[in-house]
Each structure stands twice: as structure tokens, then as C-alpha cells.
Design a protein around this motif. Sequence first.
Motif, short mmCIF file in Angstrom:
data_model
loop_
_atom_site.label_atom_id
_atom_site.label_comp_id
_atom_site.label_asym_id
_atom_site.label_seq_id
_atom_site.Cartn_x
_atom_site.Cartn_y
_atom_site.Cartn_z
N VAL B 125 0.84 -1.21 0.00
CA VAL B 125 0.00 0.00 0.00
C VAL B 125 0.87 1.25 0.00
O VAL B 125 0.63 2.21 -0.76
N LEU B 126 1.94 1.25 0.81
CA LEU B 126 2.84 2.41 0.85
C LEU B 126 3.49 2.64 -0.50
O LEU B 126 3.63 3.78 -0.95
N THR B 129 1.04 4.12 -2.86
CA THR B 129 0.70 5.50 -2.52
C THR B 129 1.84 6.47 -2.86
O THR B 129 1.59 7.59 -3.30
N ASN B 130 3.08 6.03 -2.67
CA ASN B 130 4.20 6.97 -2.76
C ASN B 130 4.95 6.97 -4.08
O ASN B 130 5.56 7.97 -4.42
N GLY B 137 -0.01 7.46 -7.33
CA GLY B 137 -0.25 7.59 -5.90
C GLY B 137 -1.70 7.66 -5.53
O GLY B 137 -2.53 6.95 -6.09
N PRO B 138 -2.03 8.54 -4.57
CA PRO B 138 -3.40 8.60 -4.06
C PRO B 138 -4.42 9.05 -5.10
O PRO B 138 -5.62 8.87 -4.90
N SER B 248 -7.20 2.47 -6.81
CA SER B 248 -6.48 3.39 -5.94
C SER B 248 -5.93 2.61 -4.77
O SER B 248 -6.45 1.54 -4.43
N PRO B 249 -4.85 3.12 -4.17
CA PRO B 249 -4.17 2.33 -3.12
C PRO B 249 -5.08 1.97 -1.95
O PRO B 249 -4.90 0.92 -1.33
N ASP B 250 -6.06 2.82 -1.65
CA ASP B 250 -6.85 2.49 -0.46
C ASP B 250 -7.88 1.38 -0.71
O ASP B 250 -8.63 1.02 0.18
N LYS B 253 -6.30 -1.86 1.48
CA LYS B 253 -5.92 -1.64 2.87
C LYS B 253 -6.00 -2.94 3.66
O LYS B 253 -6.65 -3.90 3.25
#
Lengths: 260, 346
Positions: B125-126, B129-130, B137-138, B248-250, B253
Motif C-alpha cells: 500500500v505504501l 501510494t508513494n 499515488g493517491p 487506488s491504493p486504499d 488496505k
Amino acid sequence: MNILDIVGINMRFGGLMALADISFNVVKGEILGLIGPNGAGKSTMFNCISGVLKPTSGDMLFETGNRKIRINGYKPEKMTYLGVARTFQNVRLFSALTVLDNVRIGRHCRTRSNFFGAVLRTRSQKEEEQRIVDESINWLKFVGLDKFAFLTAGGLSYGFQRKLEIARSLATDPSLLLLDEPAAGMNPKETKSLVELIHSISDLGITVILIEHDMKLVMGICKRLVVLDHGVMIAQGGPRAIRENPKVIEAYLGRGAADA
Amino acid sequence: MNINLKDALKYLLLAAVLIYPLFSFANEYFLHVMVLIMVYMVLAMGLNIVPGFCGLLDLGYVGFYGIGAYTAGLLTIHFGLSFWVIVPLAALNGAIWGILLGAPTLRLTGDYFAIVTFGFSELVVLFLTNEIWLTRGPLGLPGIDPVIIDFSWFSTLINPEWDWYWEFIGPQPYFYLGLFMVALVYVIMGRMEDSRLGRAWFAIREDSIAASSCGINLLTYKVIGFAISAAIGAVAGAFLARWTMFLSPDMFKFWESFLILCMVVLGGLGNFKGSLVGAAILIALGEVLRIILPALNLPTETRFLAYGLIMVLMMRFRPMGFFPSIATQSQKNPILIKLKKELGSS
């Protein structure tokens, strides 16, 4: 002809010397008894031979395919592949699986099919599965458990669980079988049939090393015995010589007992 | 007679589900939920290999789901590859990461392994996101093409006027594609379970010392199991990417991992058929709660309380899951059926 030479094995657990300079030979085809009081290092010896433990020093030479190889530090699965099978002091079965599956898993090291064979169900995989089942059921017949093939292993009586464990280890096609207290917790009738079973295993040409506390059983089956006490080998020889050996009597009954 | 009736009912229900999307009254939302259930069915079946078959707790399964989804999404956007090429590539990528993670860490036992997998999924996930240059990313990854079946290169060869080109629009085609995916994974799981490979996994779960004394290389077989499980997760991810057309990354989770694990436990550890039911129940429950909770003036996040409650009740009343795996009844192999007959007759 020796199938296994143990030469000066030491096994140290921290400050504890579990085995100190043990040397003995195992002759091909014999039934060797490994005896001694509790904590003598018998099971540690088995763990060294079967690859569960790596001895601190010394040599273990195992004969396979007319070659002697040094087996120190070999992994258990490698030892099984080379032809050393074992049972455990406290029965270790795959208890949620069926009796047949337990023995089928024993065939693992002699079979080859992989993920692709399993998913694609190739012809060679199907033939191999059939062979595995046939061989497994033969071993179950050999120990007399074929009628329980489809029951869960955990549901068997203790004596039968012991026998199933023997069947599973036989399914790996061993040349050397290590039996760790096979008669523990058995009633006299079960013990009797176990003795017959061990003789018939020996008749197949499989060398057997037997750890056992039941002296009557050991003395009856084994032509030769090795006695350990506190990690030291105190005697080896025939049953009669062992029975009269003062050191052995002392180890089992305490100092002074030999004179009495 | 009793069994026949039960079987008949089962097939009738299956047929009803199969033709339902074709009717005009089929509800789009309902179909959407069914497709979602199918994605989770695949995930739950794939996860079942690690905790169910091998007996290792895996808290980071969603990491592989995310890897598969982003692999598919990025390959679609940058290279315009076909879905049918992407699925094997995503599975391969999942398996590679499974091996990379598993080979060093599967020597660990029990809790330590669970912690490592948990950390891995957080890392995924990191990363998503990054690493903005790759994944935006987000902001997420929009504009992924839907699934396309394109035989125009072939049909125009025969007849220039034929154009065998279908783009998947609406939930109906995804429903059938999802069904196909579930069926495929189901068959693969069944065949693995009833093979030398599956037996090796079960042996490791039951008693690893005895397994190694049967000649099973513990690390190898755990890594194989972990990699296959990861590959199945990645396939579900690839499907998700081409279905939702946005990532999307979320979406990946930690709580997703937990949800999938709940499905596996609910259905029965070690019984991949139970996972199907577990997935259906928990996704359906999630949808029901999505409606009920706002009506009660509760935030939608309260649904995690419901999942927790279910787990507590399961532990109390059905610790083995709704469909515990029973070694003696799951054997439909013709070789064994034949043997059973022989033993019965003698």
C-alpha cells in the motif's frame, strides 16, 4: 556388511553432553536393540541418524547403493530419500487425515508429480496416483489396517496408530527403519502382534534399530543390543551377555544391585 | 431419493443464477454485488491454501491482490495488452512476489510469519501510494480499458465485413466472466487438493516434523503453496482492475485481508468450497449493512463491528467454520471410489 557406522558421535546441548563418543555398527539385515534408562540419549541418537539433529562432532556413515556416505547434518527429508525411515516416541500421525492418506503421504519421496501434473491431470500423474494407492493399500494390508483405510487416523486406537505410523514409514521404501518405543502403551496382545510385525519387516530385508523399554520384547527380538546410559555407551553384545553385564544392571537398578 | 431431490434443487438454483442476468428485470446493482462476491470467492479460495491447507496464518493476502490489480492496470494503460494476456502475467507477477516474500520468511513459524505478511501488505500500500511516477499515488489509476474480446484480426481474414469485436459493457458480461474465473479456480483448487501436492500441504499442517520424515521438503512446499495462493489473488486483482476500470491504493488496505480471512474462517479452514459460502455471506452482509447503518444514523464503518461480532460468535459456536473440512468425505477420486468398493466387497 554394515549399513550404518556410528563413529565417535558427540551431541552437546549447551552444557549438557547428550551423547558422548558413541561408536557402534549396524549390520545389514539385523534387528539391533538400543536400550538404556530414561534420559540415556536413545532418542537423541535416533534424531541424529534421521537428520532431525546435527551431531556436534563424529561421523555417521550410511551405505546406500554400494557407497558409504557421510550423513552428518543431512536434512530429515534427505535421509528419508536415502532410505532411513523412522517412527516417533510419541506417535506423530496426520490425525485429521484418513489412514490411507497417511500412508499415501509416506509415498511422497518416491513419487514425482508436481503442480502442473495435478492441475492438468496428465496421464503420468493419473498412473502415479493409482500406483500410490495400490502400494499404500499393500502396506496397510501388511500391518493389518486395510479395513480402516477410509477412517480418520486420529480415531484409531493407540495400538493401531502405532502400526499406522510403521506403515507410513515403510511406505517410504526404507533400507533402515528406526522404531522409537513401538510397544509403549500397548496391551500384551498388541505387543505380540507387533513382535510378529517387526519380524516380518526384517524378513523383507529391512534393517531395524529398535528402542524399547519392554525388556522381554527386546531380548526376544534382537540378536544384538547397544546399551546407553547418560549419553555414554556402556555395553554392546548379545542379549545374554547384556543381561549379565554388571554395568547394565547398575544403570537400570542402581549401584550395588549387581552384587546382590 | 432424498439425495436426488437435494441435487436437483442445487442444479435448479445454479441454473436460475446462470440465466438471471439475461432477464430484463435483472437489477444492475444486484448483478454488481454478485460480481463482487465472485471476486471475493476467488480471493477466499486462494487464501485458503495458506492458512487452510498449510496451516500458516497469512494476514497480508491483500498485498497480492493489489499487485495483481496494479500489474493489470498499468499493463493496460501503458501497453494496451489484452485481458487474456494480462491475467497470466498478473498471476506470474503475484507468484514471483509470493516466492520473494515466502522463500526467506517461511522458515519462520506461527505468529512471526503472520507479522511478516502483515508488514508486506502495508508495504504494498505504501509503495502504491508513494511511487507517484508509476502509480499516480493517491490520485489512483483511472481510465483502464474494460475487458475486450477481439477476434477481428481473424474474422476480417475470412470476411472483411465481419467484425468479431466485443467490449464488456455493463455487469452482465462481467458476471459470466467472473463465473468462469470462479469455476476455473474451483477446479484448480479441487485438483490440487486431491494430489501429491495437496497431501504434502496437509501433512505440513498436521505435523511438520512427521511431514519432513516422510520426505517432504517443508520450505519448498510452503513456498509453492504461498506462491500459488499469491497468483490466485493476483488473478482476482487483474479482474478487478478491468472491471472497475479504476484503482487506488486504499482499495488494498489491511482490513481487506482481514475480511478475506474472515470468509475463509467462516466457510471452514481447509475447505475451499466453504470459502465460496463465506464470501457470499460476508459481501451480502456488507451490502445489507450499507443500507441499514445510515438508516440508524450510524457511520458505515460500524460494519466492522458486525464482522467482529460474527467472528466472536463463530469462535464460540462453530470454531471449525460452517463447513469444516472432513478428510473422509471429500474424496471423489475414481481411484479411491474403486478401492472403497474393493475393500467393501472383500
